[in-house]
Write a protein that holds these residues in place. Sequence first.
Motif, PDB file in Angstrom:
ATOM      1  N   GLY A 154      -5.509  -7.163 -30.619  1.00  0.00           N
ATOM      2  CA  GLY A 154      -4.570  -6.298 -31.320  1.00  0.00           C
ATOM      3  C   GLY A 154      -3.327  -7.011 -31.809  1.00  0.00           C
ATOM      4  O   GLY A 154      -2.457  -6.398 -32.433  1.00  0.00           O
ATOM      5  N   THR A 174      -1.218  -8.772 -34.277  1.00  0.00           N
ATOM      6  CA  THR A 174      -1.257  -8.850 -35.739  1.00  0.00           C
ATOM      7  C   THR A 174      -0.951 -10.271 -36.188  1.00  0.00           C
ATOM      8  O   THR A 174      -0.573 -11.136 -35.394  1.00  0.00           O
ATOM      9  CB  THR A 174      -0.234  -7.887 -36.347  1.00  0.00           C
ATOM     10  N   SER A 228      -0.505  -4.404 -31.638  1.00  0.00           N
ATOM     11  CA  SER A 228      -0.723  -3.220 -32.471  1.00  0.00           C
ATOM     12  C   SER A 228      -0.489  -1.945 -31.669  1.00  0.00           C
ATOM     13  O   SER A 228      -0.590  -1.932 -30.436  1.00  0.00           O
ATOM     14  CB  SER A 228      -2.146  -3.228 -33.026  1.00  0.00           C
ATOM     15  N   GLU A 229      -0.187  -0.878 -32.372  1.00  0.00           N
ATOM     16  CA  GLU A 229       0.056   0.408 -31.717  1.00  0.00           C
ATOM     17  C   GLU A 229      -1.202   0.909 -31.012  1.00  0.00           C
ATOM     18  O   GLU A 229      -1.128   1.471 -29.917  1.00  0.00           O
ATOM     19  CB  GLU A 229       0.532   1.439 -32.749  1.00  0.00           C
TER      20      GLU A 229
END
Length: 518
Positions: A41, A43, A49-50
């Motif tokens: 996740g 980036t 990432s959320e």
Amino acid sequence: MKLSVIDLGYNSVKLVCYKVNSDGTFRAYDRRSVKTKIGRGLTEGGYLSEVASRDTIESLRLFRDILVSDDVKNIIAVATSAVREAKNRAKFISDIYEKTGFTFRILSHKEESYYSWCGALHSTCISDVLFFDLGGGSLEIVHSHDFKINNHLSLPLGALRMTRILNQKNGDLGKKYVRRHLMKLEQHIVKSLPDRKQFDFSPDVTLVGVGGTLRTIAQYDQDLTNYPLDKINNYKMKIEHIEEITEKLSGMSVAEITEIVSIGSSRADTVVPGCYVISSLMRKLGHDSVVVSTEGLREGLVLSFINDPGYLSSDNIQPTLRSQVEYIVKTGCRRIPPPSRYHSFLETLLSVGLLKERELQILIEAIQRIHQFHNILSTNSLFYALIDEEYKNLSHGELLVLCLSIIYSKKQKISNRLFAKYKSILHTPQNKRSIEKISSCLNFITAVEKSHATIHHVVYDGNIFHIDLRCNDLFRFPRFLFEEAKRSLISSLGIPVEYNMQLDSNDIKVKVEDKNVS
């Protein structure tokens, strides 16, 4: 005491709950793992990432409920490479605390490698080691000699990270790997790895490794070779086998790899890149085998907590970290001394060459295990109870010698049958000889204990092995039991044995001698 470790890694978040005994030993009683792939996740800009953050926090909420229901008060929560590299790590750690109540410590490269080394070396007790921990995001390498750390290195060569690089080239995971893409990945790995000069280790240094990929291919190797012992810890795997597995899996798709029982879906997409990291490391550093440890970072953290419960909560542990983990390992790996009441008997056998050093250490361990499992009457049940235990610095062959020696001292026929079952591991005649010698010593020690006698003096004059005993009650002395134990010693050691039994209360002496070597 109950103690739990939460390990937030690049590929998954794990919870392991331990029962810690008053003597400092511990055993895991619950293990949970959720594959959040938080590292995936990250980036391009270096932010978590959320979606990955949310999934991780949901998993931690589950862990919180488990720990609350189990009334666990002592919790160690650590995060490694993915969180360590994330630019938004402070906010993420704050969100975790706000939504779960867990206070996470982000381990530095050095802390991660040292604690992992501590856990692995405490369980294997190999003094001269090149150690590696292959995680999802990083490869940690530590060189130590005589349980002292000489050098360490952290490289961004984790199995999941290498999978991301490969998938950028290979595309759809459903496809089989493209050979040229694998070759480029291997070139990248080899170029990133150090050479032997960087670590300056001796030719006889042992390679010891931990990590999910290594455990997975070790299990797969045992399946392929019909390995008779279902035990991964201290399993020695040859580089030829690792390369054969790498070649075989490289010709399969992830979907096909998933169908392999010992690999499954949890490792299917990362096992091939992980294999390339391990085999490249072994080739470049000149190792033809690796010893697998099933203990690493989490066990190192537990050991640190047991040694000093407040240490991990300190703001700055770096200055004393190395000395602390070295102390833990060296203390835990001290040679077990012979029981004082048998010291002269055992040390004489060693000093005159009737027992080898490794045989003596196995015998000392066997004495402890006989007392531990004295209430198990079935020899088959006893054997599997012994096998299921964890032992430090015993190869699988030595472990079997220990267990079969105990069984041989009780039922020779069953021991011989089990020896045949594990013959592929116990392939040298010396192992059979060691079992006979160790079991005969166990029988003699059992006779001493049952008679409530003590070994007063032992001497070997080059011809006869003399043992002087003291007993409180001559009339209850089990003469026939000692005769049987003596015959066993004569047969296994190949020398005449003489013992004298003398009362502590007077000078009455019974002398028994047998100079006929059977």
